[in-house]
Enzyme design. Structure first.
Site, PDB file in Angstrom:
ATOM      1  N   ASN A 153       0.810  -1.226   0.000  1.00  0.00           N
ATOM      2  CA  ASN A 153       0.000   0.000   0.000  1.00  0.00           C
ATOM      3  C   ASN A 153       0.845   1.281   0.000  1.00  0.00           C
ATOM      4  OD1 ASN A 153       0.698  -0.728   2.604  1.00  0.00           O
ATOM      5  ND2 ASN A 153      -1.190  -0.005   3.533  1.00  0.00           N
ATOM      6  N   GLU A 251       3.094  -4.509  12.435  1.00  0.00           N
ATOM      7  CA  GLU A 251       2.172  -3.409  12.154  1.00  0.00           C
ATOM      8  C   GLU A 251       1.090  -4.021  11.287  1.00  0.00           C
ATOM      9  OE1 GLU A 251       0.334  -1.166  11.042  1.00  0.00           O
ATOM     10  OE2 GLU A 251       1.458   0.560  10.328  1.00  0.00           O
ATOM     11  N   CYS A 285      -3.494   1.395   6.839  1.00  0.00           N
ATOM     12  CA  CYS A 285      -3.832   0.764   8.114  1.00  0.00           C
ATOM     13  C   CYS A 285      -4.578   1.717   9.037  1.00  0.00           C
ATOM     14  CB  CYS A 285      -2.561   0.244   8.773  1.00  0.00           C
ATOM     15  SG  CYS A 285      -1.261   1.470   8.798  1.00  0.00           S
ATOM     16  N   GLU A 460       7.110   1.470  14.799  1.00  0.00           N
ATOM     17  CA  GLU A 460       8.009   2.029  13.797  1.00  0.00           C
ATOM     18  C   GLU A 460       8.267   3.468  14.226  1.00  0.00           C
ATOM     19  OE1 GLU A 460       5.502   1.607  10.370  1.00  0.00           O
ATOM     20  OE2 GLU A 460       6.741  -0.018   9.623  1.00  0.00           O
TER      21      GLU A 460
HETATM   22  O1  TXE Z   1      -1.196  -8.707   3.225  1.00  0.00           O
HETATM   23  P1  TXE Z   1      -0.054  -9.743   3.497  1.00  0.00           P
HETATM   24  P2  TXE Z   1      -2.207  -8.676   1.994  1.00  0.00           P
HETATM   25  C1  TXE Z   1      -3.878  -6.007   5.974  1.00  0.00           C
HETATM   26  C2  TXE Z   1      -5.183  -5.536   5.378  1.00  0.00           C
HETATM   27  C3  TXE Z   1      -5.307  -6.370   4.142  1.00  0.00           C
HETATM   28  C4  TXE Z   1      -4.756  -7.682   4.654  1.00  0.00           C
HETATM   29  C5  TXE Z   1      -4.246  -8.603   3.584  1.00  0.00           C
HETATM   30  O2  TXE Z   1      -6.225  -5.878   6.262  1.00  0.00           O
HETATM   31  O3  TXE Z   1      -6.622  -6.528   3.693  1.00  0.00           O
HETATM   32  O4  TXE Z   1      -3.690  -7.312   5.501  1.00  0.00           O
HETATM   33  O5  TXE Z   1      -3.389  -7.899   2.686  1.00  0.00           O
HETATM   34  C6  TXE Z   1       4.091 -11.137   3.020  1.00  0.00           C
HETATM   35  N1  TXE Z   1       5.328 -15.396   5.649  1.00  0.00           N
HETATM   36  N2  TXE Z   1      -2.749  -5.187   5.570  1.00  0.00           N
HETATM   37  O6  TXE Z   1      -2.709 -10.010   1.612  1.00  0.00           O
HETATM   38  O7  TXE Z   1      -0.339 -11.000   2.761  1.00  0.00           O
HETATM   39  C7  TXE Z   1       3.629 -10.668   1.662  1.00  0.00           C
HETATM   40  O8  TXE Z   1       4.358 -11.294   0.628  1.00  0.00           O
HETATM   41  C8  TXE Z   1       6.040 -14.287   5.409  1.00  0.00           C
HETATM   42  C9  TXE Z   1      -2.430  -4.085   6.438  1.00  0.00           C
HETATM   43  O9  TXE Z   1      -1.573  -7.910   0.923  1.00  0.00           O
HETATM   44  O10 TXE Z   1       0.130  -9.784   4.960  1.00  0.00           O
HETATM   45  C10 TXE Z   1       3.885  -9.179   1.774  1.00  0.00           C
HETATM   46  O11 TXE Z   1       5.261  -8.906   1.538  1.00  0.00           O
HETATM   47  N3  TXE Z   1       5.594 -13.255   4.686  1.00  0.00           N
HETATM   48  C11 TXE Z   1      -1.085  -3.541   6.176  1.00  0.00           C
HETATM   49  C12 TXE Z   1       3.532  -8.877   3.229  1.00  0.00           C
HETATM   50  O12 TXE Z   1       3.580 -10.138   3.898  1.00  0.00           O
HETATM   51  C13 TXE Z   1       4.339 -13.319   4.193  1.00  0.00           C
HETATM   52  C14 TXE Z   1      -0.656  -3.466   4.754  1.00  0.00           C
HETATM   53  C15 TXE Z   1       2.147  -8.271   3.427  1.00  0.00           C
HETATM   54  O13 TXE Z   1       1.200  -9.070   2.786  1.00  0.00           O
HETATM   55  C16 TXE Z   1       3.532 -14.451   4.423  1.00  0.00           C
HETATM   56  C17 TXE Z   1      -1.039  -4.654   3.999  1.00  0.00           C
HETATM   57  C18 TXE Z   1       4.072 -15.517   5.185  1.00  0.00           C
HETATM   58  N4  TXE Z   1       3.366 -16.619   5.452  1.00  0.00           N
HETATM   59  C19 TXE Z   1      -2.082  -5.419   4.416  1.00  0.00           C
HETATM   60  N5  TXE Z   1       2.335 -14.227   3.831  1.00  0.00           N
HETATM   61  C20 TXE Z   1      -0.831  -2.251   6.896  1.00  0.00           C
HETATM   62  N6  TXE Z   1      -0.689  -2.345   8.207  1.00  0.00           N
HETATM   63  O14 TXE Z   1      -0.719  -1.181   6.304  1.00  0.00           O
HETATM   64  C21 TXE Z   1       2.402 -13.009   3.251  1.00  0.00           C
HETATM   65  N7  TXE Z   1       3.611 -12.450   3.458  1.00  0.00           N
END
Ligand code: TXE
Length: 496
Positions: A153, A251, A285, A460
């Site tokens: 994002n 986060e 977020c 952070e």
């Molecule tokens: O996040 P992911 P997604 C929240 C928000 C969103 C939801 C899913 O609610 O709808 O999360 O979004 C890595 N081991 N936020 O699917 O999957 C992935 O490759 C290690 C809030 O996009 O959590 C990416 O680099 N790493 C947030 C990172 O995690 C793993 C911003 C984030 O992706 C992994 C984004 C694993 N098993 C989503 N699975 C904010 N706080 O701003 C995924 N990743």
């Protein structure tokens, strides 16, 4: 062979392609393919960890003095500032966010490098008030090889925040950017090299979270994980990290309330709500995803808000006039639509928007949407991560506070009032890691950023973030001349 440009991993000071297996990136606003990246195989990830460990133990960065770290991070800030246009273009293409937003956001990113450069140069150890003829010094040491898992994002902002803190403290860093938007982060590799960072100190590895990211996080050789992502990702990595005694800064999501009180001028409150709720198409977020409006001004406020929301310009992110860009994927559009239909099924009333849309027949867009909802409903409690906002009428200050605290998240919240006492009273009662008064989304490298409850743990930004990338070593120096233990004179003196 694909004609798309391939963006390789940044490993040991060079762009290196790890594999034939690639991931194709899509521009969410046009649905066109824009580039490919590596889907890094686990064997390669393993050797990157080994190489990073060698880098750390060589001392080339981990033992570099404070002025060296200051110099490199400051130079990185200068280089980034001079190259912002190329980063802004990449960020717009890969996220589908409006170029005007990316300009505003990226123009501030160098400040994170400058802030942590300054911390590296000025942060001091301590001497404790230890009893007796003893000097006890506390020094901070880097942790080792740290892993950073970053999202799509705010790709550059979030990665830079984490990289700057970790490097300032002397760690070797492995970043795994999101497979949906890694391009700007991959570009940082060369920039840091030009700034003088020793090769191998910063590694940037592409791949899917559930493969590359998971493998990195499960390594017992790493010293810390810093994740910005979903709760499900935290739940997937936490058990192994806990078994390996590896600390996590997390986060995660949020459901930020915007609390609007009657003393706030309606016009000003509406502008605040539009910004808090719809920037990044609601994909941050701290998106103000719940508007808790005092009933004294509810009708007037909602009438104006609906009008203004309808006027927001959804369009091509590359167009300077566009205010609302795409959401990240088709799945995201579907998720927004599901939230809207469930809200309606629960008795919610759509005041505007509510549908997927497009630009010239293409793209993953969702209309800015306002739904009058009941506290406790699905839309009022759960994170959409899109431009679908719940409006909740509240009868009193107490009710606003109660509803604000009634979700499992506790990251950001804002309070809008001109009543000074009320501002403090409400801010004090809201359970959230960040509470803004008459502001929203305000962020600074010096200001701790992170949530409570299911929004995560650790911070952070700020001195705390720097310190979380260090471990404290206590050195106890005895300068006394007294005889040692098992000497009769001493034992008699103590117990006689
Ligand atoms: O996040 P992911 P997604 C929240 C928000 C969103 C939801 C899913 O609610 O709808 O999360 O979004 C890595 N081991 N936020 O699917 O999957 C992935 O490759 C290690 C809030 O996009 O959590 C990416 O680099 N790493 C947030 C990172 O995690 C793993 C911003 C984030 O992706 C992994 C984004 C694993 N098993 C989503 N699975 C904010 N706080 O701003 C995924 N990743």
């Amino acid at each position: 062979m694909s004609a798309l440009q391939h963006h390789s991993n940044w490993i040991d000071g060079a762009y290196q392609t790890a594999t034939e297996k690639t991931i194709t990136l899509i521009n969410p606003a046009t649905e066109s393919e824009i580039a490919t990246i590596d889907s890094t195989p686990l064997e390669t990830v393993k050797s990157i960890i080994t190489s990073s460990l060698e880098n750390f133990s060589s001392g080339i960065w981990s033992k570099a003095d404070a002025s060296t770290r200051f110099g490199v991070l400051s130079k990185a800030a200068t280089l980034l500032r001079s190259r912002l246009p190329e980063f802004i273009d990449l960020e717009t293409q890969q996220t589908g966010r409006p170029i005007r937003e990316m300009r505003a956001q990226l123009s501030r990113v160098p400040e994170w490098l400058e802030y942590f450069a300054s911390l590296a140069r000025t942060h001091e150890g301590r001497v404790t008030p230890f009893k007796g003829t003893v000097v006890n010094t506390l020094t901070r040491l880097p942790l080792g090889v740290v892993v950073q898992i970053t999202p799509w994002n705010h790709p550059l902002l979030i990665a830079t925040k984490k990289i700057a803190a970790a490097l300032a403290a002397g760690n070797s860093v492995i970043v795994k950017p999101s497979e949906s938007a890694p391009l700007s982060v991959l570009k940082l590799g060369q920039l840091f090299q030009e700034a003088g960072l020793p090769d191998g100190t910063l590694q940037i590895v592409s791949g899917y979270g559930r493969e590359t990211g998971k493998f990195l996080c499960e390594s017992p050789l790493i010293a810390k994980i810093d994740l910005t992502g979903g709760l499900a990702t935290y739940a997937a990595i936490a058990p192994t990290a806990s078994k390996n005694l590896i600390p996590i800064t997390a986060e995660l999501g949020g459901k930020a309330p915007i609390c609007i009180f009657p003393s706030m001028a309606v016009e000003k409150g509406v502008r605040a709500a539009l910004f808090a709720s719809f920037i990044a198409s609601g994909q941050t977020c701290v998106t103000g995803s719940r508007l808790l409006i005092h009933s004294d001004i509810y009708d007037e406020f909602v009438e104006l808000l609906v009008r203004r929301t309808r006027d927001l310009r959804v369009g091509a992110p590359t167009d300077d006039r566009t205010q609302i860009g795409a959401v990240i994927s088709c799945a995201s559009v579907e998720r927004c639509a599901r939230f809207v239909s469930q809200a309606v099924a629960e008795g919610g009333k759509i005041l505007c928007g509510g549908e997927p849309t497009d630009v010239n027949g293409k793209g993953f867009f969702f209309q800015p949407t306002l739904v009058e909802s009941k506290a406790g409903s699905n839309l009022a409690c759960n994170e959409v991560f899109g431009p679908v906002i719940a409006l909740i009428r509240c009868e009193s200050e107490d009710e606003i506070v109660k509803v604000a605290n009634a979700t499992s998240f506790a990251l950001g919240a804002s309070v809008w009032t001109n009543d000074f006492s009320q501002a403090h009273r409400v801010a004090e009662k809201i359970d959230a890691g960040i509470v803004w008064i008459n502001g929203h989304h305000l962020n600074d490298p010096s200001s701790p950023w992170g949530g409570f409850k299911e929004s995560g743990m650790g911070k952070e930004n700020g001195i705390g973030a720097y310190e979380s990338y260090t471990k404290v070593k206590s050195t106890i120096i005895n300068y006394g001349q007294e005889p040692s233990w098992f000497d009769d004179e001493v034992e008699n003196a103590r117990y006689g």
